[in-house]
Design a protein around this motif. Structure first.
Motif, PDB file in Angstrom:
ATOM      1  N   VAL A  37     -12.190  12.109 -14.018  1.00  0.00           N
ATOM      2  CA  VAL A  37     -12.669  10.957 -13.879  1.00  0.00           C
ATOM      3  C   VAL A  37     -11.260  10.328 -13.662  1.00  0.00           C
ATOM      4  N   PRO A  38      -9.694  10.476 -14.054  1.00  0.00           N
ATOM      5  CA  PRO A  38      -8.514   9.705 -13.387  1.00  0.00           C
ATOM      6  C   PRO A  38      -8.328  10.576 -11.976  1.00  0.00           C
ATOM      7  N   ILE A  39      -8.910  11.549 -12.112  1.00  0.00           N
ATOM      8  CA  ILE A  39      -8.333  12.058 -10.587  1.00  0.00           C
ATOM      9  C   ILE A  39      -9.425  11.586  -9.397  1.00  0.00           C
ATOM     10  N   GLN A  40     -10.229  11.446  -9.937  1.00  0.00           N
ATOM     11  CA  GLN A  40     -11.152  10.732  -9.163  1.00  0.00           C
ATOM     12  C   GLN A  40     -10.773   9.090  -8.718  1.00  0.00           C
ATOM     13  N   ILE A  41     -10.616   9.200  -9.569  1.00  0.00           N
ATOM     14  CA  ILE A  41      -9.870   7.383  -9.140  1.00  0.00           C
ATOM     15  C   ILE A  41      -8.804   7.746  -8.033  1.00  0.00           C
ATOM     16  N   PHE A  42      -7.748   8.158  -8.196  1.00  0.00           N
ATOM     17  CA  PHE A  42      -7.135   7.987  -7.831  1.00  0.00           C
ATOM     18  C   PHE A  42      -7.088   8.788  -6.489  1.00  0.00           C
ATOM     19  N   ASN A  43      -7.752   9.504  -5.888  1.00  0.00           N
ATOM     20  CA  ASN A  43      -7.968   9.532  -4.749  1.00  0.00           C
ATOM     21  C   ASN A  43      -9.065   8.722  -4.465  1.00  0.00           C
ATOM     22  N   TYR A  44      -9.645   8.399  -4.917  1.00  0.00           N
ATOM     23  CA  TYR A  44     -10.308   6.719  -4.230  1.00  0.00           C
ATOM     24  C   TYR A  44      -9.102   6.041  -4.085  1.00  0.00           C
ATOM     25  N   GLN A  45      -8.579   5.548  -4.725  1.00  0.00           N
ATOM     26  CA  GLN A  45      -7.199   4.906  -4.417  1.00  0.00           C
ATOM     27  C   GLN A  45      -6.269   4.959  -3.369  1.00  0.00           C
ATOM     28  N   GLN A  46      -6.237   6.445  -2.825  1.00  0.00           N
ATOM     29  CA  GLN A  46      -5.592   6.466  -2.085  1.00  0.00           C
ATOM     30  C   GLN A  46      -6.186   6.907  -0.750  1.00  0.00           C
ATOM     31  N   LEU A  47      -7.953   7.001  -0.310  1.00  0.00           N
ATOM     32  CA  LEU A  47      -8.213   6.801   0.407  1.00  0.00           C
ATOM     33  C   LEU A  47      -8.298   4.827   0.828  1.00  0.00           C
ATOM     34  N   TYR A  78       1.421  -1.557  -0.069  1.00  0.00           N
ATOM     35  CA  TYR A  78      -0.214   0.124  -0.166  1.00  0.00           C
ATOM     36  C   TYR A  78       0.509   1.012  -0.047  1.00  0.00           C
ATOM     37  N   GLU A  79       2.024   1.137   0.418  1.00  0.00           N
ATOM     38  CA  GLU A  79       2.961   2.083   0.898  1.00  0.00           C
ATOM     39  C   GLU A  79       3.646   2.661  -1.574  1.00  0.00           C
ATOM     40  N   GLN A  80       3.234   1.485  -1.524  1.00  0.00           N
ATOM     41  CA  GLN A  80       4.120   1.954  -3.345  1.00  0.00           C
ATOM     42  C   GLN A  80       2.867   2.387  -3.983  1.00  0.00           C
ATOM     43  N   LEU A  81       2.058   1.963  -3.991  1.00  0.00           N
ATOM     44  CA  LEU A  81       0.473   2.322  -4.278  1.00  0.00           C
ATOM     45  C   LEU A  81       0.508   3.497  -3.875  1.00  0.00           C
ATOM     46  N   LEU A  82       0.394   4.044  -2.161  1.00  0.00           N
ATOM     47  CA  LEU A  82       0.308   5.507  -2.511  1.00  0.00           C
ATOM     48  C   LEU A  82       1.458   6.143  -3.787  1.00  0.00           C
ATOM     49  N   GLY A  83       2.058   5.974  -3.647  1.00  0.00           N
ATOM     50  CA  GLY A  83       3.929   6.643  -4.481  1.00  0.00           C
ATOM     51  C   GLY A  83       2.995   7.016  -6.202  1.00  0.00           C
ATOM     52  N   VAL A  84       2.756   5.552  -5.911  1.00  0.00           N
ATOM     53  CA  VAL A  84       1.796   5.539  -7.610  1.00  0.00           C
ATOM     54  C   VAL A  84       0.854   6.679  -8.105  1.00  0.00           C
ATOM     55  N   CYS A  85      -0.320   6.883  -6.923  1.00  0.00           N
ATOM     56  CA  CYS A  85      -1.793   7.362  -6.863  1.00  0.00           C
ATOM     57  C   CYS A  85      -0.757   8.900  -6.740  1.00  0.00           C
ATOM     58  N   ASP A  86      -0.154   9.106  -6.101  1.00  0.00           N
ATOM     59  CA  ASP A  86       0.790  10.675  -5.744  1.00  0.00           C
ATOM     60  C   ASP A  86       0.682  11.168  -7.418  1.00  0.00           C
ATOM     61  N   ASP A  87       1.851  10.631  -7.700  1.00  0.00           N
ATOM     62  CA  ASP A  87       2.465  10.459  -8.994  1.00  0.00           C
ATOM     63  C   ASP A  87       1.935  10.446 -10.482  1.00  0.00           C
ATOM     64  N   MET A  88       0.818  10.159 -10.179  1.00  0.00           N
ATOM     65  CA  MET A  88      -0.860  10.004 -11.423  1.00  0.00           C
ATOM     66  C   MET A  88      -1.352  11.805 -11.487  1.00  0.00           C
ATOM     67  N   LEU A  89      -2.269  12.044  -9.959  1.00  0.00           N
ATOM     68  CA  LEU A  89      -2.094  13.122  -9.369  1.00  0.00           C
ATOM     69  C   LEU A  89      -1.690  14.308 -10.460  1.00  0.00           C
ATOM     70  N   ASP A  90      -0.050  13.849  -9.765  1.00  0.00           N
ATOM     71  CA  ASP A  90       0.442  14.775  -9.879  1.00  0.00           C
ATOM     72  C   ASP A  90       0.576  14.911 -11.680  1.00  0.00           C
ATOM     73  N   LYS A  91       0.568  14.420 -12.876  1.00  0.00           N
ATOM     74  CA  LYS A  91       0.402  14.042 -13.533  1.00  0.00           C
ATOM     75  C   LYS A  91      -0.971  14.867 -14.568  1.00  0.00           C
ATOM     76  N   PHE A  92      -1.901  14.241 -13.582  1.00  0.00           N
ATOM     77  CA  PHE A  92      -3.670  14.645 -14.879  1.00  0.00           C
ATOM     78  C   PHE A  92      -3.350  16.901 -13.740  1.00  0.00           C
ATOM     79  N   SER A  93      -2.656  16.735 -12.727  1.00  0.00           N
ATOM     80  CA  SER A  93      -3.196  17.706 -12.725  1.00  0.00           C
ATOM     81  C   SER A  93      -2.500  19.238 -13.311  1.00  0.00           C
ATOM     82  N   GLN A  94      -1.153  18.713 -14.212  1.00  0.00           N
ATOM     83  CA  GLN A  94      -0.318  19.684 -14.777  1.00  0.00           C
ATOM     84  C   GLN A  94      -0.985  19.558 -16.382  1.00  0.00           C
ATOM     85  N   LYS A  95      -2.581  19.166 -16.538  1.00  0.00           N
ATOM     86  CA  LYS A  95      -3.107  18.962 -17.654  1.00  0.00           C
ATOM     87  C   LYS A  95      -3.384  20.222 -17.879  1.00  0.00           C
ATOM     88  N   PRO A  96      -3.359  20.770 -19.328  1.00  0.00           N
ATOM     89  CA  PRO A  96      -4.833  22.485 -19.273  1.00  0.00           C
ATOM     90  C   PRO A  96      -5.685  22.407 -19.222  1.00  0.00           C
TER      91      PRO A  96
END
Length: 508
Positions: free
Chosen positions: A263-273, A240-258
């Motif tokens: 949907v992806p932000i919801q998915i990775f936030n959900y997985q974080q919880l 789960y610690e590595q999973l959190l790292g993936v979630c953080d990375d994906m949330l960072d990448k999608f937050s940089q989109k214009p």
């Protein structure tokens, strides 16, 4: 029936008010009855609808014609959804606009109105590129390439759109591969979620195959599906610690989109919880919760699913009062009554556990009218029909909480009466490789009446089950996270405390 019913619900749920559509339906009495029947769940199926309307079955020609008429009207209505009035993200709005205009352009092309169609296609193209609708960009580029190559003989424009097509064809191929690999992996993973090294190996191999394209293109679909594969790499071994790292990375990448990648932000936030629940990390879970809810409309289905996670986070980290607040929020939400029956049932099971906690002094009720005040054990025992048929899933917490509440109310005869039935249930449905922890815990509960409710004897006779339970901690268990509403280790401590207090009162 499902198609027409789904369209009717879409029209209703998007608050689409089209006077012309509604008037045209209202002017046709049977059409109006059929539409309202689908909306209100008045009809069980097509045969029921045909029986009520024509005293016949679903193959009746008049019924088929009527349903076809309604389907055509509803399909037409979809194109008139007002995306400005709805709470859509910028990308969702762009999606509706682009694909609606693409459909219009195709129809215009079929009528041989080339200049108008080309202008519309070039207008759509820029927006499709901005919002990374790769398949649409490829389709438009191909249409423009054909037009400028065969109709106008414009080598410059032909060359431009030909190059654009080949560029996006490569991106689309990478996106499709990512989707295919994720679906392949997911199909096997869904069937067997036990911790398996081979699942991780396959996921690692798939991601390695995609990584060059991810780094070169990094488009929405490519990031999403490759990110989901990365989740499986670590979830397959409960890291789960590595999973959190993936979630953080994906949330960072999608937050940089214009644009807003909701949907992806919801998915990775959900997985974080989920990770915070499994790790018992309430502080980080509390910080993540507002971010998770930011992209979800209050009262929507996903809003209720997120609140399920918040409740589990509270119960798994001893913040039982916080769980009470979640329950109050959910049951007081007006959209609760519109939830599917199975989802509402889960919330009633959660409430039953909370009532048990409240009676044990773990929760202080609010001074005003509370959902807890309306809970009745008899009603709960008689109104949980859906999961009672689910032999290896949510039936487990139902059996557990029913026994706990009966124990709490000192209905010892009712507890004793359940022994044989629960023994059979354990041996028949709770296999060691599937719900091992639940098997251990229910066997521990069965010892309570067998040992005449005496806490010392119960401790002694449940020790072997306790040792088996703690050897398979929750984060390593194979069962669905929804089953263990309160971790069995915590719940057993509360039960023993209850029995000791009861024994003390008897001794006094």
């Amino acid at each position: 029936m499902n198609l027409v019913k789904g369209l009717a619900e879409l029209i209703r749920n998007t608050k689409l008010y089209l006077p012309e559509l509604l008037q045209s339906i209202e002017h046709h009495p049977k059409l109006s009855v059929l539409y309202e029947g689908f909306i209100s769940d008045k009809f069980k199926d097509d045969d029921d609808a045909a029986l009520q309307l024509y005293q016949s079955n679903k193959r009746h020609s008049a019924y088929l014609k009527l349903k076809g008429n309604l389907r055509r009207r509803l399909v037409d209505a979809v194109f008139f959804i007002d995306i400005l009035k709805e709470k859509f993200s910028d990308r969702q709005r762009a999606y509706f606009e682009c694909y609606k205009e693409w459909a219009a352009a195709k129809i215009i092309l079929s009528r041989n109105t080339q200049p108008a169609a080309m202008m519309l296609l070039e207008h759509i193209l820029k927006k499709a590129e901005t919002y990374e609708f790769t398949d649409l960009v490829a389709d438009i580029a191909r249409a423009l390439r054909l037009h400028y190559g065969t109709r106008e003989g414009r080598l410059d424009k032909f060359g431009h759109y030909n190059e654009l097509y080949h560029k996006y064809w490569k991106i689309l191929s990478a996106e499709d591969l990512a989707e295919e690999l994720y679906a392949n992996l997911s199909a096997n993973y869904v069937q067997e979620k036990s911790v398996k090294a081979e699942t991780q190996e396959a996921a690692l191999q798939f991601y390695a195959e995609l990584q060059p394209a991810v780094e070169e293109y990094g488009t929405y679909r490519l990031l999403l599906y490759s990110g989901l594969i990365r989740l499986i790499i670590h979830s397959s071994v409960n890291d789960y610690e590595q999973l959190l790292g993936v979630c953080d990375d994906m949330l960072d990448k999608f937050s940089q989109k214009p644009y807003t990648a909701g949907v992806p932000i919801q998915i990775f936030n959900y997985q974080q919880l989920i990770c915070f629940i499994q790790l018992g990390d309430y502080p980080r879970g509390q910080q993540a919760a507002p971010r998770a809810l930011e992209y979800i409309e209050r009262g929507s289905y996903n809003w209720f699913k997120y609140n399920e996670l918040l409740l589990q986070l509270s119960f798994h980290t001893d913040n039982f009062q916080g769980g009470c607040e979640v329950l109050e929020t959910v049951f007081n939400e007006k959209a609760f009554d519109n939830l599917p029956a199975a989802t509402k049932e889960i919330w009633h099971i959660n409430l039953a556990f909370a009532v048990f906690l409240q009676r044990e002094g773990k929760i202080v009720l609010p001074p005003d009218d509370s959902v807890f005040h309306h809970f009745r054990l008899g009603k709960f025992l008689n109104t949980i029909p859906i999961f009672s048929k689910d032999k290896r899933g949510m039936n487990v917490p139902i059996l557990i909480v029913q026994m706990l509440l009966l124990l709490q109310e000192q209905k010892d005869d009712a507890v004793i009466d359940r022994i044989e039935a629960m023994k059979k249930y354990c041996s028949r449905y709770l296999k060691e490789n599937e719900l091992f922890r639940s098997n251990c815990f229910i066997n521990m509960l069965l010892e309570i009446p067998l040992q005449n409710f005496h806490p010392v004897a119960i401790r002694r006779h449940t020790e072997k089950y306790w040792q088996r339970l703690i050897k398979v901690p929750l984060e390593m268990a194979h069962q669905s996270r929804e089953i263990e509403i309160i971790p069995y280790e915590k719940l057993w401590g509360i039960i023993l405390g209850h029995l000791e207090n009861r024994d003390t009162r008897k001794g006094g």
